[in-house]
Design a protein around this motif. Structure first.
Motif, PDB file in Angstrom:
ATOM      1  N   ALA A 265       6.587 -10.695  16.949  1.00 52.39           N
ATOM      2  CA  ALA A 265       7.173  -9.496  16.343  1.00 52.39           C
ATOM      3  C   ALA A 265       8.683  -9.635  16.197  1.00 52.39           C
ATOM      4  CB  ALA A 265       6.832  -8.268  17.186  1.00 52.39           C
ATOM      5  N   LEU A 266       9.327 -10.230  17.197  1.00 51.60           N
ATOM      6  CA  LEU A 266      10.774 -10.441  17.123  1.00 51.60           C
ATOM      7  C   LEU A 266      11.122 -11.319  15.927  1.00 51.60           C
ATOM      8  CD1 LEU A 266      13.570 -10.078  18.414  1.00 51.60           C
ATOM      9  CD2 LEU A 266      13.091 -12.100  19.819  1.00 51.60           C
ATOM     10  N   LEU A 267      10.385 -12.403  15.752  1.00 56.25           N
ATOM     11  CA  LEU A 267      10.603 -13.289  14.606  1.00 56.25           C
ATOM     12  C   LEU A 267      10.371 -12.550  13.291  1.00 56.25           C
ATOM     13  CD1 LEU A 267      11.144 -16.135  13.482  1.00 56.25           C
ATOM     14  CD2 LEU A 267       8.699 -16.622  13.778  1.00 56.25           C
ATOM     15  N   LEU A 268       9.312 -11.754  13.225  1.00 55.41           N
ATOM     16  CA  LEU A 268       8.977 -11.014  12.011  1.00 55.41           C
ATOM     17  C   LEU A 268      10.072 -10.014  11.669  1.00 55.41           C
ATOM     18  CD1 LEU A 268       6.695 -10.551   9.918  1.00 55.41           C
ATOM     19  CD2 LEU A 268       5.778  -8.803  11.456  1.00 55.41           C
TER      20      LEU A 268
ATOM     21  N   ILE B 135      13.219 -10.128  12.551  1.00 55.29           N
ATOM     22  CA  ILE B 135      14.437 -10.842  12.146  1.00 55.29           C
ATOM     23  C   ILE B 135      14.339 -11.266  10.688  1.00 55.29           C
ATOM     24  CG2 ILE B 135      15.755 -12.970  12.470  1.00 55.29           C
ATOM     25  CD1 ILE B 135      15.193 -12.753  15.462  1.00 55.29           C
ATOM     26  N   LEU B 136      13.218 -11.876  10.312  1.00 55.36           N
ATOM     27  CA  LEU B 136      13.054 -12.360   8.934  1.00 55.36           C
ATOM     28  C   LEU B 136      13.127 -11.222   7.924  1.00 55.36           C
ATOM     29  CD1 LEU B 136      10.212 -15.011   9.425  1.00 55.36           C
ATOM     30  CD2 LEU B 136      12.636 -15.440   8.996  1.00 55.36           C
ATOM     31  N   LEU B 137      12.350 -10.155   8.169  1.00 56.13           N
ATOM     32  CA  LEU B 137      12.344  -9.033   7.224  1.00 56.13           C
ATOM     33  C   LEU B 137      13.692  -8.329   7.198  1.00 56.13           C
ATOM     34  CD1 LEU B 137       8.797  -7.498   7.909  1.00 56.13           C
ATOM     35  CD2 LEU B 137       9.516  -8.954   6.005  1.00 56.13           C
ATOM     36  N   GLY B 138      14.348  -8.224   8.370  1.00 53.47           N
ATOM     37  CA  GLY B 138      15.652  -7.575   8.417  1.00 53.47           C
ATOM     38  C   GLY B 138      16.706  -8.343   7.649  1.00 53.47           C
TER      39      GLY B 138
ATOM     40  N   CYS C 201      20.990  -3.722   7.898  1.00 51.54           N
ATOM     41  CA  CYS C 201      19.582  -3.362   8.110  1.00 51.54           C
ATOM     42  C   CYS C 201      18.903  -4.266   9.145  1.00 51.54           C
ATOM     43  CB  CYS C 201      18.810  -3.437   6.791  1.00 51.54           C
ATOM     44  SG  CYS C 201      18.977  -1.959   5.796  1.00 51.54           S
ATOM     45  N   ALA C 202      19.336  -5.509   9.238  1.00 50.38           N
ATOM     46  CA  ALA C 202      18.739  -6.414  10.221  1.00 50.38           C
ATOM     47  C   ALA C 202      18.925  -5.878  11.637  1.00 50.38           C
ATOM     48  CB  ALA C 202      19.356  -7.807  10.100  1.00 50.38           C
ATOM     49  N   LEU C 203      20.062  -5.203  11.880  1.00 46.58           N
ATOM     50  CA  LEU C 203      20.286  -4.604  13.196  1.00 46.58           C
ATOM     51  C   LEU C 203      19.287  -3.485  13.461  1.00 46.58           C
ATOM     52  CD1 LEU C 203      24.209  -4.319  13.095  1.00 46.58           C
ATOM     53  CD2 LEU C 203      22.830  -6.197  14.020  1.00 46.58           C
ATOM     54  N   HIS C 204      19.078  -2.635  12.459  1.00 46.61           N
ATOM     55  CA  HIS C 204      18.109  -1.548  12.600  1.00 46.61           C
ATOM     56  C   HIS C 204      16.697  -2.095  12.830  1.00 46.61           C
ATOM     57  CE1 HIS C 204      20.723   1.850  11.419  1.00 46.61           C
ATOM     58  NE2 HIS C 204      21.340   0.958  10.666  1.00 46.61           N
ATOM     59  N   SER C 205      16.381  -3.192  12.161  1.00 41.16           N
ATOM     60  CA  SER C 205      15.057  -3.796  12.320  1.00 41.16           C
ATOM     61  C   SER C 205      14.820  -4.215  13.768  1.00 41.16           C
ATOM     62  CB  SER C 205      14.937  -5.009  11.391  1.00 41.16           C
ATOM     63  OG  SER C 205      13.693  -5.645  11.559  1.00 41.16           O
ATOM     64  N   LEU C 206      15.830  -4.827  14.382  1.00 41.48           N
ATOM     65  CA  LEU C 206      15.686  -5.266  15.774  1.00 41.48           C
ATOM     66  C   LEU C 206      15.669  -4.088  16.741  1.00 41.48           C
ATOM     67  CD1 LEU C 206      18.002  -8.406  15.733  1.00 41.48           C
ATOM     68  CD2 LEU C 206      15.514  -8.349  15.847  1.00 41.48           C
ATOM     69  N   VAL C 207      16.450  -3.042  16.436  1.00 37.74           N
ATOM     70  CA  VAL C 207      16.404  -1.833  17.269  1.00 37.74           C
ATOM     71  C   VAL C 207      14.993  -1.253  17.277  1.00 37.74           C
ATOM     72  CG1 VAL C 207      17.175   0.567  17.417  1.00 37.74           C
ATOM     73  CG2 VAL C 207      18.846  -1.246  17.016  1.00 37.74           C
ATOM     74  N   ALA C 208      14.358  -1.215  16.094  1.00 37.19           N
ATOM     75  CA  ALA C 208      12.997  -0.687  16.001  1.00 37.19           C
ATOM     76  C   ALA C 208      12.015  -1.554  16.777  1.00 37.19           C
ATOM     77  CB  ALA C 208      12.574  -0.604  14.532  1.00 37.19           C
ATOM     78  N   MET C 209      12.223  -2.878  16.754  1.00 41.30           N
ATOM     79  CA  MET C 209      11.313  -3.777  17.463  1.00 41.30           C
ATOM     80  C   MET C 209      11.417  -3.575  18.975  1.00 41.30           C
ATOM     81  SD  MET C 209      11.195  -6.838  19.253  1.00 41.30           S
ATOM     82  CE  MET C 209       9.646  -7.424  19.878  1.00 41.30           C
ATOM     83  N   PHE C 210      12.655  -3.551  19.486  1.00 42.40           N
ATOM     84  CA  PHE C 210      12.842  -3.346  20.928  1.00 42.40           C
ATOM     85  C   PHE C 210      12.367  -1.959  21.350  1.00 42.40           C
ATOM     86  CE2 PHE C 210      16.320  -6.694  20.619  1.00 42.40           C
ATOM     87  CZ  PHE C 210      15.582  -7.649  21.299  1.00 42.40           C
TER      88      PHE C 210
END
Length: 491
Positions: free
Chosen positions: A125-128, A130-133, A172-181
């Motif tokens: 999920a972390l990899l996913l 990061i890529l989408l973000g 947006c990549a930052l928001h993506s990782l915030v959502a993952m964590f």
């Protein structure tokens, strides 16, 4: 002092979903236990939900602070950023639901005791994310000006919109990782940790807006300063979330042993996340269409609708938080094979959600005059707003029932049905009916509210029927894992 510090650390690290205080994520070293850790009696739906409610509230307040600061610059700045915000809000919403889809997978695996597999899922999920973000950030950064032009911005408005979209969209990549964590912490029961991250993000955002935009002796960077404040506050929230996950809660991530296992986990995550993401995407499009219909009715009705949305959205936040807490609890119970407890906890939570929504809608209707006086001096707009607040009694309880029932269905693996019902009823019933009742039949905004009530209550009915069908005792084996007493195969 040393003993007190150790005791505080133990209380923090104790997973609220474990009755024996064991960490669901395997701890550091040692053999994995292939047994299901018995959860608490009711898995604390309310204790899981109230931090989520506060987290949603703080996130909502962050947007209000930005809007207020933009208004201090100029109405043109507020209008242009409001236009491009439809793009960034949509993208960030997709990442949020991607994180929730992952949380569904984690919760079910944790309930089944598959600790090694869930740790591998975290890594995938972390990899996913990061890529989408990175892809989303690159698209919004490179084509910010073209998107602002497509939204109809010209001249100074175009400059404001482009600047904001480049900075906030580029982060947006930052928001993506915030959502993952956030999804990882929520699945493990640490919803208060996500709340603390939201609080920190808001504080940093407010401080930076004051220093970069409002401070007389500061740089006064205007729209760029507000955009930078939002991006830097998100980065601070991300660092804090990462610290919580890796160092405070100590959740372990494990690399998948093979490419085949990586693809397997990725396919599973997307199977849960895609339907979860599609429904809000179509819902957002429906809201845009509804706004156009109300705009055709008249400017007073449109203004009243915009004002009352701030109230009804706050009421909806309670149902959303309750449904997310229920989803975490049911995911664990489904993995552990606790169908009877799922039925009880779902029934209670649905009743509480409907009761609270009905009560809050009634209070909003009774306070409608005072509420509208805070927004407008126009008697026509105020009258329409009071009417719309009373209409909340028709659809807000059904909306709460939709959220809690859909979360239960998704938590037991039925992710496609809620999405399909939401999309088909929204576009097959609500939109045509809203148009027909409001414009051709002349019911104006009351026609839109009638259509909304029919839409919300019809979806609630269809989801409730589906839940009653699949939760029947003869079909229980399709939605839950092995009973707690049964041994769990090695993961």
């Amino acid at each position: 002092m040393g003993r007190a510090r150790v005791a505080r650390r133990r209380r923090w690290n104790r997973n609220p979903l474990d009755s024996q205080g064991e960490n669901h994520c395997g701890g550091s070293g040692g053999a994995e236990r292939n047994v299901i850790v018995p959860p608490k009696v009711n898995l604390g739906v309310f204790s899981l939900s109230w931090p989520i409610f506060l987290q949603l509230t703080f996130t909502y307040c962050m947007g209000l602070v930005d809007t207020w600061a933009l208004g201090r610059i100029s109405d043109a700045a507020a209008a242009s950023v409001g236009s491009v915000n439809t793009v960034t809000t949509f993208v960030l919403m997709m990442f949020s639901f991607l994180g929730q889809g992952g949380s569904l997978v984690y919760a079910r695996m944790l309930g089944q005791g598959k600790h090694r597999k869930v740790q591998e899922c975290y890594s995938v999920a972390l990899l996913l994310h990061i890529l989408l973000g990175v892809v989303a950030s690159a698209v919004l950064l490179i084509w910010a000006r073209e998107m602002a032009q497509l939204l109809g911005l010209r001249g100074p408005l175009l400059s404001y919109g482009t600047t904001f979209l480049q900075v906030v969209g580029g982060s947006c990549a930052l928001h993506s990782l915030v959502a993952m964590f956030g999804g990882v912490m929520a699945a493990n029961g640490f919803t208060r940790a996500g709340m603390f991250a939201a609080v920190l993000t808001n504080i940093v955002n407010i401080v930076l807006i004051y220093l970069l935009v409002l401070l007389p002796a500061g740089p006064r960077w205007g729209v760029r300063g507000i955009a930078l404040s939002t991006a830097l506050a998100t980065a601070a929230g991300l660092l804090f979330s990462a610290w919580l996950v890796f160092f405070r809660i100590r959740i372990r991530f494990r690399r998948p042993p093979s490419a085949e296992r990586l693809r397997e986990h990725g396919a599973l995550l997307m199977a849960f996340a895609l339907p979860t993401m599609l429904e809000p995407a179509f819902w957002q499009a429906a809201q845009i269409t509804t706004t156009r219909i109300i705009a055709a009715v008249g400017p007073d009705e449109l203004a009243a609708r915009m004002y009352t949305l701030s109230i009804t959205n706050m009421i909806g936040m309670f149902g959303s938080a309750l449904s997310q807490g229920l989803q975490i609890a049911v995911g664990h119970l489904a993995g552990a094979g606790e169908l009877d407890r799922i039925r009880r906890i779902t029934r209670t939570t649905r009743l509480v959600g409907v009761g609270v929504a009905l009560t809050l809608a009634l209070l909003a209707g009774l306070s409608g005059g005072w509420i509208m006086d805070q927004f407008t001096d126009s008697p026509e707009v105020a009258e329409s707003g009071r009417l719309l607040l009373w209409c909340g009694l028709l659809y807000l309880p059904g909306s709460s029932l939709i959220m809690t029932t859909a979360s239960t269905l998704r938590a037991v693996g039925h992710v496609t049905y809620p999405a399909a019902v939401g999309i088909l009823v929204l576009w097959g019933v609500f939109i045509p009916l809203a148009y027909a009742l409001s414009l051709p039949l002349g019911l104006a905004i009351i026609g839109v509210m009638i259509a909304m009530a029919i839409d919300e209550n019809l979806r609630a009915l269809l989801l409730s029927i589906r839940w009653r069908h699949i939760s029947a005792p003869q079909r229980a084996h399709r939605i839950v894992g092995k009973p707690k007493s049964a041994p769990v195969a090695g993961s």
